[in-house]
Design a protein around this motif. Sequence first.
Motif, PDB file in Angstrom:
ATOM      1  N   MET A   1      30.270  36.978  34.143  1.00  8.46           N
ATOM      2  CA  MET A   1      31.721  36.847  34.210  1.00  8.46           C
ATOM      3  C   MET A   1      32.254  37.733  35.354  1.00  8.46           C
ATOM      4  SD  MET A   1      33.868  37.613  30.807  1.00  8.46           S
ATOM      5  CE  MET A   1      35.582  37.173  30.614  1.00  8.46           C
ATOM      6  N   PHE A   2      31.827  38.996  35.355  1.00  5.22           N
ATOM      7  CA  PHE A   2      32.088  39.888  36.497  1.00  5.22           C
ATOM      8  C   PHE A   2      31.045  40.994  36.471  1.00  5.22           C
ATOM      9  CE2 PHE A   2      34.771  41.551  33.034  1.00  5.22           C
ATOM     10  CZ  PHE A   2      34.493  42.906  33.039  1.00  5.22           C
TER      11      PHE A   2
ATOM     12  N   ARG B   1      40.329  36.379  38.151  1.00 11.07           N
ATOM     13  CA  ARG B   1      40.032  37.706  37.588  1.00 11.07           C
ATOM     14  C   ARG B   1      40.001  38.770  38.690  1.00 11.07           C
ATOM     15  NH1 ARG B   1      35.560  35.937  35.041  1.00 11.07           N
ATOM     16  NH2 ARG B   1      36.884  35.184  33.370  1.00 11.07           N
TER      17      ARG B   1
ATOM     18  N   ALA C   1      32.992  31.663  33.622  1.00 11.72           N
ATOM     19  CA  ALA C   1      32.081  32.205  34.641  1.00 11.72           C
ATOM     20  C   ALA C   1      32.269  31.497  35.984  1.00 11.72           C
ATOM     21  CB  ALA C   1      30.637  32.045  34.170  1.00 11.72           C
TER      22      ALA C   1
ATOM     23  N   HIS D   1      25.504  32.486  41.925  1.00 14.97           N
ATOM     24  CA  HIS D   1      25.628  33.894  41.507  1.00 14.97           C
ATOM     25  C   HIS D   1      24.534  34.724  42.178  1.00 14.97           C
ATOM     26  CE1 HIS D   1      28.420  33.026  38.080  1.00 14.97           C
ATOM     27  NE2 HIS D   1      27.857  31.835  38.193  1.00 14.97           N
TER      28      HIS D   1
ATOM     29  N   GLN E   1      36.649  33.366  38.182  1.00 17.33           N
ATOM     30  CA  GLN E   1      36.291  34.668  38.772  1.00 17.33           C
ATOM     31  C   GLN E   1      37.266  35.079  39.868  1.00 17.33           C
ATOM     32  OE1 GLN E   1      32.374  35.847  39.568  1.00 17.33           O
ATOM     33  NE2 GLN E   1      31.511  34.976  37.719  1.00 17.33           N
TER      34      GLN E   1
ATOM     35  N   PRO F   1      33.481  39.873  41.514  1.00 15.53           N
ATOM     36  CA  PRO F   1      32.845  38.584  41.218  1.00 15.53           C
ATOM     37  C   PRO F   1      31.319  38.682  41.219  1.00 15.53           C
ATOM     38  CG  PRO F   1      34.464  38.363  42.993  1.00 15.53           C
ATOM     39  CD  PRO F   1      34.275  39.829  42.752  1.00 15.53           C
ATOM     40  N   THR F   2      30.698  37.745  40.545  1.00 13.87           N
ATOM     41  CA  THR F   2      29.229  37.656  40.591  1.00 13.87           C
ATOM     42  C   THR F   2      28.821  36.487  41.475  1.00 13.87           C
ATOM     43  OG1 THR F   2      29.062  36.186  38.691  1.00 13.87           O
ATOM     44  CG2 THR F   2      29.077  38.549  38.227  1.00 13.87           C
TER      45      THR F   2
END
Length: 426
Positions: free
Chosen positions: A137-138, A338, A330, A118, A335, A346-347
């Motif tokens: 999560m985002f 999502r 996560a 991340h 991600q 995204p992270t």
Amino acid sequence: MTRSRSLIRLVAVALSAGVALGAVAARAEELSLVSGAVGNDLAELEAQLKIFTEKTGHTVKVVNMPASTTDQFGQYRLWLSAGNADIDVYRTDVIWAPQLAEHFVDLTEAAKDVAKDHFPAIIESQTVNGKLVALPMFTDAPALYYRKDLLEKYGKQPPKTWDEMAATAKEIQDKEREAGSAQLWGFVFQANAYEGLTCNALEWIKSFGGGQIVEADGTISVNNEKAAKALDTVKTWVGSIAPEGVLAYQEEDARGLWQTGNAVFMRNWPYAYALGNGDDSAVKGKFDVTTLPVGAEGESSAATLGGWNLAVAKYSTKQEAAIELALYLASAEAQKYRALQNSRLPTIEALYDDPEIQEKQPIIPRWKEVFQNAVPRPSAPTKTKYNEVSSEFWTAVHNTLSGDGDGATNLKKLAARLKRLQGSSW
Ligand code: GLC
């Protein structure tokens, strides 16, 4: 094999099967996850939970909350202070970490293999006194959505400054109304009295050169001329390029008007991109995004940093499974899903190079730089007082936009209130 030996073997097999079964049974937990939602968040979450259940055997009940982060925070703070054991996992806003840290499990150990994937700044934002309070999560950073078709029709470029935006909005609004689009508005944003207004107003003030409300070193900076000018400027939009009702708008209200084709510009988060291009959207294929405009010469565009995370309650009696859930939601797999479904940023850095994401949601690669330069709200410097600081701030802004006092008067009062909240230190 003698009889007694085979009996021993049988017992041993039965026992190990029993142990294994027992282990599975003990592992299959019923978890509860509490989450607010906008747009398709809930449908996306349910789809991901189905996959999680298939993978792990754990089932998850979603406790659905109102869309407003402010309402969620109020409820969660009550539950957590009461040591509520009914909720295992909380979906948490990026700004909450310092205020709720004491109620959550430290995820450092659980995330030791994945934290490095991340963006470090996001992990840092969720780390309070060395404790990793939540897993990302985002992330979130807003865009100026604009109607390509309408700008083209009137020979306009996407605006660089707020004044340009307001002028273009007014011209197109007036001309389109004359031509029969009676419902069209120039600009929609979020000016309800809640956290979303803090995000919008921080962007106006920062891009006018008026600072970040409370600076990283704890200085209260908001009472200044540039900040006042920013608010007085926005006040002129209410009822002219924006409906009066904008004073009660949250994200979904703005998106609703925009997506029916009734706005030239909209300030919103990236989730509105996928939805705007959905089959049921009147603006499908007719819009694009750009960075938010600049207020004053020499200043740059300012986007407030948002984002959501997953925290495990200290009071959960199913922490192991709850941690698995947080790790799953996560994960890169979740991600990516999502990002593709809901254009959520995204992270995990590698996902910005994912060709499928780039193709299906082009806002995502374009927004990597925007969120990396995004402006944090002062939750780190104001620590456990952030919610109160933000609430004083959005109240002062809301009053100004409603015509109850001008920017200078309201920001002066605000600074005095913040000073009292600060006491001898934050
Ligand atoms: C978005 C952001 C969040 C912010 C909220 C305000 O959900 O991700 O950080 O607090 O909007 O409405």
